[in-house]
Write a protein that holds these residues in place. Sequence first.
Motif, short mmCIF file in Angstrom:
data_model
loop_
_atom_site.label_atom_id
_atom_site.label_comp_id
_atom_site.label_asym_id
_atom_site.label_seq_id
_atom_site.Cartn_x
_atom_site.Cartn_y
_atom_site.Cartn_z
N THR A 183 114.19 55.95 21.99
CA THR A 183 114.13 54.95 22.92
C THR A 183 113.85 55.91 24.14
N GLU A 184 112.99 55.63 24.98
CA GLU A 184 112.48 56.03 26.10
C GLU A 184 112.67 55.05 27.45
N ARG A 185 113.15 55.52 28.41
CA ARG A 185 113.44 54.77 29.66
C ARG A 185 113.51 55.42 31.03
N THR A 186 113.26 54.96 31.96
CA THR A 186 113.34 55.79 33.31
C THR A 186 114.93 55.81 33.78
N GLU A 187 115.09 57.11 34.15
CA GLU A 187 116.38 57.35 34.81
C GLU A 187 116.13 58.23 36.08
N SER A 188 116.61 57.41 37.11
CA SER A 188 115.92 58.09 38.54
C SER A 188 114.56 58.71 38.42
N ASP A 189 114.43 59.97 38.53
CA ASP A 189 112.98 60.53 38.71
C ASP A 189 112.60 61.05 37.43
N LEU B 277 106.24 58.15 35.04
CA LEU B 277 107.48 57.49 34.35
C LEU B 277 107.16 56.02 33.65
N PRO B 278 107.87 55.95 32.51
CA PRO B 278 107.50 54.78 31.56
C PRO B 278 107.61 53.59 32.63
N ARG C 258 123.20 60.73 17.16
CA ARG C 258 122.28 60.52 18.37
C ARG C 258 122.47 61.79 19.24
N GLU C 259 121.22 62.12 19.99
CA GLU C 259 121.30 63.05 20.92
C GLU C 259 120.36 62.62 22.01
N THR C 260 120.65 62.92 23.23
CA THR C 260 119.90 62.78 24.47
C THR C 260 118.89 63.91 25.18
N PHE C 261 117.87 63.71 25.60
CA PHE C 261 117.15 64.63 26.28
C PHE C 261 116.31 63.92 27.31
N HIS C 262 116.06 64.98 28.36
CA HIS C 262 115.44 64.45 29.56
C HIS C 262 113.91 65.05 29.82
N GLN C 263 112.95 64.40 30.42
CA GLN C 263 111.71 64.84 30.74
C GLN C 263 111.65 64.56 32.04
N TRP C 264 110.64 65.29 32.82
CA TRP C 264 110.11 65.30 34.23
C TRP C 264 108.65 64.90 34.22
N PRO C 265 108.30 64.01 34.55
CA PRO C 265 106.72 63.62 34.53
C PRO C 265 106.02 64.45 35.58
#
Length: 247
Positions: A178-184, A154-155, A205-212
């Motif tokens: 913009t990258e930030r931690t959101e829970s896990d 996570l960042p 704008r558009e938002t995506f999520h990644q899992w480390p």
Amino acid sequence: MEQVAPEIQGAYAVSAEFYDVLHGAQYRRHALALSGPAAAARVGIVELGAGTGLVTGVLVDASSVPVHAVEPAAAMRTVLLSRLAAAGPEALGRVTVHTCRAQQLDLPARADLAVCFRVIAGLPPAERREVWRALADCLLPGGLLFVDRPPAALPAGPGRRRAGRARVGSDVYTAWLTERTESDRIRLDYLYLVHRRGREIRRARETFHQWPLTDEELARELGEAGFRPQDGRSPDVLRLRRLGRRW
């Protein structure tokens, strides 16, 4: 019948417009490295997350085998099909476009090369492990898989950077990430700006999520799915060999 979950069908509805203009150069760099493996393919190629077709075009040009392009997002698939149509009848006759998730793909042992860019990091852990197995099922023993390395952690904190800039006529297109931690997971907020003669005329704008995924977890999941890392890996792309059986 191939079916797509509504949340995937609508993904990239904003970003598809800006994708090639702002992110195309990075994709092309990855794609050109696949020309050799594509030329060596003798059975078929599977591309998971074909997107707008930037990599697909390279795979088709370099190979002579059937190509299966998997892209569930309608906005991206629209650009992909337009690109294939512009490439001519040879490309249209050799590329099959699949609208399903990877784990729904019914191509048992139809390929000796698989490519998966900008997909794995965006999957929750349980779904990610299903996709590893689906990719293994598509490949013949000894087949190759190329996949970009997901983030390992996570960042440390929120960060903002420019993610692309291009001039289109009198307009300047810019992407900010913009990258930030959101829970896990990692939250990725993209802001797209269009300026004309120094004045902002549009934003989206558009938002995506990644899992480390740590290197240790990655190695374990790949082994369980039946893959072994090969030499010659770049820092951001993994080259994996499909074993004859699952470990």
